[in-house]
Design an enzyme around this catalytic site. Sequence first.
Site, PDB file in Angstrom:
ATOM      1  N   GLN A   1      36.135  42.695  38.631  1.00  0.00           N
ATOM      2  CA  GLN A   1      35.964  42.009  39.909  1.00  0.00           C
ATOM      3  C   GLN A   1      34.797  42.582  40.688  1.00  0.00           C
ATOM      4  O   GLN A   1      34.757  43.781  40.963  1.00  0.00           O
ATOM      5  CB  GLN A   1      37.258  42.149  40.727  1.00  0.00           C
ATOM      6  CG  GLN A   1      37.229  41.475  42.086  1.00  0.00           C
ATOM      7  CD  GLN A   1      38.529  41.705  42.851  1.00  0.00           C
ATOM      8  OE1 GLN A   1      39.266  42.642  42.569  1.00  0.00           O
ATOM      9  NE2 GLN A   1      38.821  40.847  43.812  1.00  0.00           N
ATOM     10  N   GLY A   2      33.833  41.736  41.057  1.00  0.00           N
ATOM     11  CA  GLY A   2      32.676  42.156  41.834  1.00  0.00           C
ATOM     12  C   GLY A   2      32.752  41.643  43.255  1.00  0.00           C
ATOM     13  O   GLY A   2      32.092  40.658  43.603  1.00  0.00           O
ATOM     14  N   TYR A   3      33.571  42.290  44.074  1.00  0.00           N
ATOM     15  CA  TYR A   3      33.721  41.905  45.476  1.00  0.00           C
ATOM     16  C   TYR A   3      33.119  42.969  46.398  1.00  0.00           C
ATOM     17  O   TYR A   3      32.130  42.739  47.061  1.00  0.00           O
ATOM     18  CB  TYR A   3      35.210  41.709  45.814  1.00  0.00           C
ATOM     19  CG  TYR A   3      35.746  40.312  45.582  1.00  0.00           C
ATOM     20  CD1 TYR A   3      35.219  39.473  44.603  1.00  0.00           C
ATOM     21  CD2 TYR A   3      36.814  39.836  46.334  1.00  0.00           C
ATOM     22  CE1 TYR A   3      35.727  38.205  44.394  1.00  0.00           C
ATOM     23  CE2 TYR A   3      37.329  38.562  46.142  1.00  0.00           C
ATOM     24  CZ  TYR A   3      36.782  37.756  45.166  1.00  0.00           C
ATOM     25  OH  TYR A   3      37.292  36.496  44.981  1.00  0.00           O
ATOM     26  N   SER A   4      33.744  44.159  46.439  1.00  0.00           N
ATOM     27  CA  SER A   4      33.355  45.186  47.413  1.00  0.00           C
ATOM     28  C   SER A   4      31.939  45.694  47.173  1.00  0.00           C
ATOM     29  O   SER A   4      31.461  45.767  46.036  1.00  0.00           O
ATOM     30  CB  SER A   4      34.322  46.366  47.334  1.00  0.00           C
ATOM     31  OG  SER A   4      35.613  45.988  47.758  1.00  0.00           O
TER      32      SER A   4
ATOM     33  N   GLU B   1      45.842  38.469  44.575  1.00  0.00           N
ATOM     34  CA  GLU B   1      45.679  39.899  44.342  1.00  0.00           C
ATOM     35  C   GLU B   1      46.630  40.697  45.222  1.00  0.00           C
ATOM     36  O   GLU B   1      47.292  41.636  44.765  1.00  0.00           O
ATOM     37  CB  GLU B   1      44.237  40.336  44.631  1.00  0.00           C
ATOM     38  CG  GLU B   1      44.026  41.832  44.451  1.00  0.00           C
ATOM     39  CD  GLU B   1      42.626  42.290  44.832  1.00  0.00           C
ATOM     40  OE1 GLU B   1      42.280  43.447  44.535  1.00  0.00           O
ATOM     41  OE2 GLU B   1      41.884  41.508  45.444  1.00  0.00           O
TER      42      GLU B   1
ATOM     43  N   SER C   1      42.133  46.698  53.292  1.00  0.00           N
ATOM     44  CA  SER C   1      42.898  47.825  53.809  1.00  0.00           C
ATOM     45  C   SER C   1      44.107  47.356  54.604  1.00  0.00           C
ATOM     46  O   SER C   1      44.130  46.252  55.150  1.00  0.00           O
ATOM     47  CB  SER C   1      42.003  48.716  54.683  1.00  0.00           C
ATOM     48  OG  SER C   1      41.731  48.079  55.911  1.00  0.00           O
ATOM     49  N   ASN C   2      45.127  48.214  54.670  1.00  0.00           N
ATOM     50  CA  ASN C   2      46.333  47.845  55.408  1.00  0.00           C
ATOM     51  C   ASN C   2      46.046  47.576  56.878  1.00  0.00           C
ATOM     52  O   ASN C   2      46.698  46.727  57.502  1.00  0.00           O
ATOM     53  CB  ASN C   2      47.387  48.946  55.264  1.00  0.00           C
ATOM     54  CG  ASN C   2      48.095  48.896  53.927  1.00  0.00           C
ATOM     55  OD1 ASN C   2      47.724  48.118  53.037  1.00  0.00           O
ATOM     56  ND2 ASN C   2      49.111  49.716  53.754  1.00  0.00           N
ATOM     57  N   GLU C   3      45.066  48.279  57.445  1.00  0.00           N
ATOM     58  CA  GLU C   3      44.708  48.027  58.843  1.00  0.00           C
ATOM     59  C   GLU C   3      44.192  46.599  59.022  1.00  0.00           C
ATOM     60  O   GLU C   3      44.568  45.900  59.973  1.00  0.00           O
ATOM     61  CB  GLU C   3      43.647  49.036  59.310  1.00  0.00           C
ATOM     62  CG  GLU C   3      44.149  50.468  59.452  1.00  0.00           C
ATOM     63  CD  GLU C   3      44.278  51.194  58.120  1.00  0.00           C
ATOM     64  OE1 GLU C   3      44.831  52.302  58.112  1.00  0.00           O
ATOM     65  OE2 GLU C   3      43.819  50.656  57.093  1.00  0.00           O
TER      66      GLU C   3
END
Length: 399
Positions: free
Chosen positions: A126-129, A244, A382-384
């Site tokens: 996966q190329g996201y971040s 995801e 992230s959870n935040e």
Amino acid sequence: MDLSYSDAEWAFRTEVEQFLTQNLPAELSEKVRSGRALTKADHERWHAILNAQGWLAPNWPREFGGAEWNAVQRHLFEEACARAHAPRIVPFGLSMLGPVLQKFGSKAQQEHWLPRILSGQDWWCQGYSEPGAGSDLASLQTSAVCDGAHYVVNGQKTWTTLGQHANMIFCLVRTDKSVKQQEGISFLLIDMATPGIEVRPIVLLDGGAEVNEVWFTDVRVPVENLVGEENKGWTYAKYLLTHERTNIAGVGFSQAGLAAVKRLARSEMAGGRPLIENPHFAARLAQVEIDLMAMSTTNLRIVSRAAAGQAPGVESSMLKVKGTIIRQEINDLARRAAGVYAMPFASEAVEGTNDPLPDPNGAGPVAGQYFNNRKLSIFGGSNEIQREIIAKTTLGGRP
């Protein structure tokens, strides 16, 4: 934990358990149970066994080669695999890209790529971040400029899990810089063997290197590898991320982890009594089990909705947050229960080549798992950020 299943569902559970008993290689199960790193060949071996049975893609429709199981069947299968210490199927092709192609891909793309995912011919990553675009994914800068029959891609992706094994990568790229960030993103399928791609490993705290940087320098990608429409990639990305985040919850693996903690706590002593009888430890154990039971029920509801053709919405963010908190709490309880046996956490311990202490309960890898799973509350959004999505969606105004 037990739920009220129908006779047919109990029969299905028995069928899955018998299949695992007969077909799950003992050496693979022992590797998973003991927390040792799985090789690419290990993953591919289990992948092929499930594919031969027709169980590799439980969430896919039959028209695409999937098992088309309902939510309860998928839940039971995941639970049984976790109890048997089966390898977790690498999700990138099966659980992420597959649903996107089935919903948004062309017929030619579906006919070409979906069978290759099932056969194992392609290993996807996966190329996201990007270094400056993690949870704020819409700010990504990797560019793709159309040049006749190709897009020319330049930029960098990071935290690319198992990218060292992949021959294909699905990427979000910026195809229009003149519009709002979300409106200038496209979704490309890229062959990792294309000239101009470089993969660099990132060594993690536990000594492993399961994530990578991927660099693109004038990489030429055929225009037919564009999924859907140009500049509509953000829509496809959000659809993929809901799948995801739901998968990250990992209910079955949390259940197996909880059972392992209980085994450790029964054998380890504290103050002359088994640790599981310690009031403070027992209270934490009971709370995480209650939370896991509640999440399991919620997961069934959400997966049922997805099985009815609806992409999970804000519920997937809720599952992601709660699922990662539960798994990290289980990891922490395991580390505390293991005591001094949790001290080795270098890659040598993960590989089983460094065991400085006698470890009759197989507790050595728990520290490595504890450190590795700190990432769960960061990746996949992230959870935040997920809490912000939940608040905006449920309290008024959409993100």
